[in-house]
Every structure is written in structure tokens, then in C-alpha cells.
Design a protein around this motif. Structure first.
Motif: not given
Length: 207
Positions: A120-129
Motif C-alpha cells: 500500500a502506498g502513494k497516500l494523498a489526501v486533500a488539505k480540506d478533508v
């Protein structure tokens, strides 16, 4: 917020996820060196791609790299860089490019004989959530998708020591012999692992 957790359903949606992933990494000081050019790689052809959508726009992304090409491979080949230096017959999973203890890396992978495993990898989360609550829901949905929909028996990934504490609350653990390490300008990270049977016994997965 009304969220949908799912795979991309078209080549354009997948391309949009890669653009989202690159944008989030470019905004993160410790990770932006990884996306000075396109970060689409050979490993994406062997990955299951998963996202959280709000009004059909991605707000979070994660992938699970397997040992074989997935149904997304042909789409990815249409948008992959011509020269992907990550492809190597000696390397099965992305972490092997970064983890310096090559002997431990091979020993670790040998522990999963006859199991369906993934990184599992490349986790990316938008700042506003970004929040622990959102991340917990997203990771649970991701694990549910990998384990129950795609049959993964075990999985692993590298994360920062701060995220390690978070993942441990979700049932992950640090495998025997795993030591924190750094690579280039990236922050200190360590390997964490999950076992599908352990998660089921702990009742940490959504059903």
C-alpha cells in the motif's frame, strides 16, 4: 460531507487520480522532490487504485501494488512515461527502491510464500478533508476493498513514524526486524504490515 469510496471507472478518472496524486505531493514540502516530473510508473500497472470522491472529484487516493498487472494496466500504459527507471527484474515492490537493508527486504518478502500480498502506498489526501476521522474511514474502506473485493491476505507499506502510531490503532504492526530508515530527502519512515486474518479477529474492518 457525502463521500464515495471506490475505484476509478474510466481511463479519464484514473488519469485524474494521477494528477490529483501529483498535485498533493507537490504541495507537501517533504515529498515534492518525488514529483518534479510525472510519478506514474511501472508499479502503477500492477496496482489497484482506490479513492474517496466528493461530488465525483477525488479528495483522497491510495494504491495497492501487487505482483501482477491489474485491470488498470492498459489504461496506464496509455499515459505512462516512455522511460520508467523504476522497472527492474530484481525488484518486486516499490519499497525495495528505498529501504537500504537489501538482505532484510528479501527475507521479509519470503515470509509471504503462497499468499496474495501487496504494498500500500502513494497516500494523498486533500488539505480540506484531513483529519484522523476521515483518514480512519478512508483506510478502512481501502482495506475492505483490498481484502474482501480483491483477496489480499497480507499487505505492507512504509510510513512516517507519526503515521505508524495511527496505523497501529487500525490493527497494523511493525514486522520483526523492521528498522526506521531515510532515503534521500524523504522523512524518517518504517515498514508497517497488516494481516487480513488478524484484522478480522480484531473486528477492525468494516463489513
Amino acid at each position: 460531507m457525502d463521500l464515495a469510496f471506490r475505484e476509478p471507472v474510466s481511463e479519464q478518472e484514473l488519469a485524474d487520480l494521477f494528477e490529483f496524486r501529483q498535485t498533493i505531493y507537490a504541495q507537501t514540502e517533504s515529498l515534492k522532490t518525488m514529483v518534479q516530473k510525472s510519478d506514474i510508473s511501472f508499479f502503477d500497472q500492477r496496482a489497484f487504485h482506490f479513492a474517496a470522491y466528493h461530488e465525483n472529484k477525488p479528495v483522497a487516493y491510495m494504491r495497492m501494488v501487487s505482483r501482477n498487472e491489474t485491470k488498470f494496466a492498459d489504461w496506464i500504459k496509455n499515459c505512462s512515461p516512455e522511460n520508467d527507471t523504476s522497472k527492474s527484474e530484481k525488484i518486486e515492490f516499490p519499497f525495495e527502491n528505498y529501504s537500504p537493508d537489501k538482505i532484510w527486504n528479501k527475507d521479509f518478502l519470503s515470509r509471504f510464500e503462497n499468499q496474495k500480498i501487496g504494498e500500500a502506498g502513494k497516500l494523498a489526501v486533500a488539505k480540506d478533508v484531513r483529519s484522523d476521522l476521515f483518514l480512519s474511514k478512508f483506510i478502512h474502506a481501502f482495506l475492505d476493498h483490498c481484502i474482501h473485493q480483491n483477496g489480499f491476505q497480507s499487505g505492507f507499506g512504509i510510513c512516517t513514524l507519526e503515521l505508524e502510531r495511527f496505523y497501529k490503532r487500525l490493527g497494523f504492526f511493525r514486522p520483526d526486524g523492521a528498522e526506521p530508515f531515510t532515503h534521500s530527502s524523504l522523512p524518517l519512515v518504517v515498514m508497517v504490515q497488516f494481516d487480513a486474518n488478524d484484522l478480522a479477529r480484531q473486528n477492525t474492518l468494516f463489513h
